[in-house]
Design a protein around this motif. Structure first.
Motif, PDB file in Angstrom:
ATOM      1  N   ALA A  24       2.497   3.767   2.653  1.00 50.30           N
ATOM      2  CA  ALA A  24       1.416   4.203   3.550  1.00 50.30           C
ATOM      3  C   ALA A  24       2.204   3.496   5.393  1.00 50.30           C
ATOM      4  O   ALA A  24       1.951   4.295   6.322  1.00 50.30           O
ATOM      5  CB  ALA A  24       0.222   3.338   3.692  1.00 50.30           C
ATOM      6  N   SER A  25       3.531   2.611   5.570  1.00 45.03           N
ATOM      7  CA  SER A  25       3.953   1.977   6.294  1.00 45.03           C
ATOM      8  C   SER A  25       5.085   3.507   6.794  1.00 45.03           C
ATOM      9  O   SER A  25       5.104   3.542   8.327  1.00 45.03           O
ATOM     10  CB  SER A  25       4.537   0.679   6.354  1.00 45.03           C
ATOM     11  N   GLU A  26       5.703   4.317   6.032  1.00 37.38           N
ATOM     12  CA  GLU A  26       6.549   4.653   6.199  1.00 37.38           C
ATOM     13  C   GLU A  26       6.074   6.028   6.587  1.00 37.38           C
ATOM     14  O   GLU A  26       6.311   7.365   6.038  1.00 37.38           O
ATOM     15  CB  GLU A  26       7.653   4.885   5.474  1.00 37.38           C
ATOM     16  N   LEU A  27       4.847   6.762   5.856  1.00 39.08           N
ATOM     17  CA  LEU A  27       3.531   8.306   6.207  1.00 39.08           C
ATOM     18  C   LEU A  27       4.184   9.142   6.891  1.00 39.08           C
ATOM     19  O   LEU A  27       4.269   8.506   8.617  1.00 39.08           O
ATOM     20  CB  LEU A  27       2.687   7.687   5.890  1.00 39.08           C
ATOM     21  N   LEU A  58      -2.365   0.626  -4.317  1.00 42.78           N
ATOM     22  CA  LEU A  58      -1.715  -1.020  -4.006  1.00 42.78           C
ATOM     23  C   LEU A  58      -1.037  -1.642  -5.624  1.00 42.78           C
ATOM     24  O   LEU A  58      -1.084  -0.638  -6.867  1.00 42.78           O
ATOM     25  CB  LEU A  58      -2.955  -2.183  -4.116  1.00 42.78           C
ATOM     26  N   GLY A  59       0.149  -2.123  -5.430  1.00 41.53           N
ATOM     27  CA  GLY A  59       1.804  -1.822  -6.213  1.00 41.53           C
ATOM     28  C   GLY A  59       2.827  -2.702  -6.048  1.00 41.53           C
ATOM     29  O   GLY A  59       2.390  -3.119  -4.896  1.00 41.53           O
ATOM     30  N   GLU A  99       1.017  -0.777   0.250  1.00 41.10           N
ATOM     31  CA  GLU A  99      -0.028  -0.109   0.371  1.00 41.10           C
ATOM     32  C   GLU A  99       0.522   1.094   0.134  1.00 41.10           C
ATOM     33  O   GLU A  99       1.874   1.486   0.485  1.00 41.10           O
ATOM     34  CB  GLU A  99      -0.892   0.035   1.403  1.00 41.10           C
ATOM     35  N   TYR A 100       0.665   2.120  -0.788  1.00 39.83           N
ATOM     36  CA  TYR A 100       1.245   3.658  -1.325  1.00 39.83           C
ATOM     37  C   TYR A 100       0.625   4.815  -1.171  1.00 39.83           C
ATOM     38  O   TYR A 100      -0.935   4.539  -1.030  1.00 39.83           O
ATOM     39  CB  TYR A 100       1.781   3.467  -2.489  1.00 39.83           C
ATOM     40  N   VAL A 101       1.230   5.877  -0.404  1.00 43.81           N
ATOM     41  CA  VAL A 101      -0.142   6.375  -0.336  1.00 43.81           C
ATOM     42  C   VAL A 101       0.526   7.649  -1.668  1.00 43.81           C
ATOM     43  O   VAL A 101       0.710   8.725  -1.359  1.00 43.81           O
ATOM     44  CB  VAL A 101      -0.094   7.044   0.555  1.00 43.81           C
ATOM     45  N   VAL A 102      -0.754   8.670  -2.593  1.00 43.95           N
ATOM     46  CA  VAL A 102      -0.583   9.301  -3.542  1.00 43.95           C
ATOM     47  C   VAL A 102      -0.151  10.783  -2.581  1.00 43.95           C
ATOM     48  O   VAL A 102      -0.637  11.563  -2.041  1.00 43.95           O
ATOM     49  CB  VAL A 102      -1.644   9.738  -4.325  1.00 43.95           C
TER      50      VAL A 102
END
Length: 528
Positions: free
Chosen positions: A363-366, A390-391, A326-329
């Motif tokens: 997302a875990s490193e936001l 997701l990627g 999971e990533y955040v834009v």
């Protein structure tokens, strides 16, 4: 009810007056002495009825054989047909059971009402028969049929669990089984499984058992039409009659589904990339139907691989949905259509997707990581700043593929974005629909996760919904206005079908179903 038809003679007891002639001569009946007009039998209607019975060769009672499992009647000699009560089909079966009808002329036939559970069927027949001297006699009589239960051959094979002649083994040996779940819904929609003796779940797929080779071949043709599959055929000799030269075989079809599904990442060989218009080596599986549809996440170029082409040079997924991160834009910049043409590649480009430059952070490193990750994606039409996506992190993924090892570093993107991420609990709470299954749902966590992702694909893709049947889940309540306003893909009520369930209480049928739930239907073993 009987009457006599005397051809060319005036009605009984009538006299014809001809100008200048006397009245017609009368004779006495040879039995009772009643005055009648002359006829070849020299008898009145009452005496003819007492002495002659044109229905003596027609049985007044007969037996109908009925299979309770499939609700069919036996039509001699060995055909079982579907017929409802007081239907034309059932009347034809009843008439074929009466052997003496060929000696008379059938004028009329119809049913007389009987209680449904009496196991009796009454048919009223009207026939004409010719007796001595050319006299035609009409007679009405009733034939009573007794319904006896007898299991048909097809149901015998079903009850005998090990009795089958043909076996179709369907397998997909892959971690991502979305294609297999999609195929199950296609089988249910088009009722391709209706001629099976049984369906048995096996590791990695299903086994379909058949009594007829034609039914098994029809199933194999259906599977090859719907998904990319490779078929292997074998047979085993069971018995052999040396006198009549008859052989009894058991046939086996092994259907191997291509081990790729939607959202899997694949690595193409150099030769295949050139055939597809110099598409990028790392692509995503956009859809699997009768062929495999790929999309390049860096250029939005699309390609289609036919089943024959795939199995000539097969490839497997290098990343599956369980490896999604999971990533955040953090920032996004759309690339205009006029700038797309400058990208290398000679294939067609998908205009349903919007190409974009995008900056991400895990997302875990936001809030911890300072440097954003830059990549290009085909999801520009869905994403905005602050969304979760997701990627695949190809830099940290453990990929064991010979074609991937040959790629130079500049052709491998750091992150390959696959899909927009929505809150799981919100989606489950607003999911007012369900799917039917050939068997019980999987209980292990891995299979349940794959199945829920397949349900997510149905909500997000209208093309998939058009190919399957989606049913309204009556156990779920309609969401409130606030819940409906949530930004998650949903299926409208207009796209759902009403699930028909037949229920019957024990006291209505006079007997229970044996499972104690009062639904009138016994609980059978799961067939898939």
């Amino acid at each position: 009810m009987e009457h006599v038809d005397y051809a060319g003679v005036s009605p009984l007891g009538a006299t014809s007056s001809i100008s200048g002639s006397a009245s017609t001569a009368m004779i006495l009946c040879c039995e009772c002495g009643v005055a009648i007009q002359p006829n070849p039998a020299n008898m009145c209607v009452t005496c003819l009825r007492n002495h002659v019975d044109i229905t003596e060769n027609i049985p007044k009672q007969a037996v109908l054989h009925f299979c309770r499992n499939c609700e069919r009647y036996l039509q001699p000699p060995n055909e079982w047909i579907q017929a409802s009560l007081e239907s034309r089909e059932l009347l034809a079966v009843c008439l074929k059971k009466l052997k003496g009808l060929k000696d008379v002329k059938l004028v009329d036939a119809g049913f007389i009402w009987t209680e449904q559970h009496s196991k009796r069927i009454k048919v009223k027949l009207t026939v004409h028969g010719e007796i001595s001297g050319g006299t035609v006699l009409q007679q009405v009589f009733i034939v009573e049929f007794t319904v006896q239960n007898q299991m048909c051959n097809d149901c015998h094979r079903t009850e005998a669990k090990d009795f089958w002649r043909c076996l179709v083994q369907v397998r997909q040996r892959a971690e991502n089984k979305k294609t297999f779940y999609y195929l199950e819904q296609l089988v249910l929609k088009y009722k391709a499984h209706e001629n099976t003796l049984g369906i048995k779940p096996e590791h990695g797929g299903l086994d379909f058992f058949y009594a007829s080779e034609n039914h098994a071949r029809r199933m194999v043709d259906f599977l090859q039409t719907m998904v990319p599959a490779k078929v292997t055929t074998s047979k085993r000799l069971i018995s052999h009659d040396i006198h009549s030269n008859n052989y009894n075989y058991k046939y086996n079809w092994s259907v191997e589904i291509a081990p790729v599904s939607k959202d899997s990442a694949v690595c193409l060989s150099k030769k295949l990339r050139q055939q597809l218009g110099n598409i990028s080596p790392i692509c995503l599986v956009n859809r699997v139907s009768s062929s495999i549809h790929l999309i390049d996440p860096l250029t939005a170029q699309i390609a289609e691989i036919q089943s024959q082409v795939y199995f000539r040079a097969p490839f497997e997924a290098i990343c599956n949905p369980k490896q999604l991160v999971e990533y955040v834009v953090m920032d996004i910049e759309l690339i205009h259509e006029k700038d797309r043409k400058s990208y290398p590649g000679q294939g067609s480009v998908s205009f349903k997707h919007a190409l974009c430059d995008i900056w991400l952070v895990r997302a875990s490193e936001l809030g911890i990581a300072e440097n954003n990750i830059h990549t290009r994606s085909h999801l520009g039409h869905l994403l905005k700043v602050g969304d979760s996506v997701l990627g695949y992190n190809t830099g940290e993924a453990n990929i064991n593929d010979p074609e991937f090892d040959k790629l130079p570093a500049e052709l491998i993107p750091d992150v390959v974005l696959v899909r927009k991420h929505y809150d799981r609990q919100t989606r489950l709470s607003q999911r007012l629909w369900k799917l039917k299954h050939l068997a019980d749902e999987a209980t292990d966590e891995r299979s349940k996760h794959d199945y829920h992702e397949f349900l997510d694909d149905i909500e997000e893709n209208a093309d998939i919904r058009g190919q399957i049947n989606v049913y309204r889940d009556t156990k779920k309540q309609l969401p409130t206005v606030a819940e409906s306003a949530a930004d998650v893909p949903q299926i409208t009520l207009e796209e759902m079908l009403e699930d028909l369930t037949l229920e019957c209480a024990d006291d209505e049928m006079g007997e229970g179903d044996g499972d104690g739930d009062g639904d009138g239907v016994g609980e059978a073993e799961p067939q898939l």
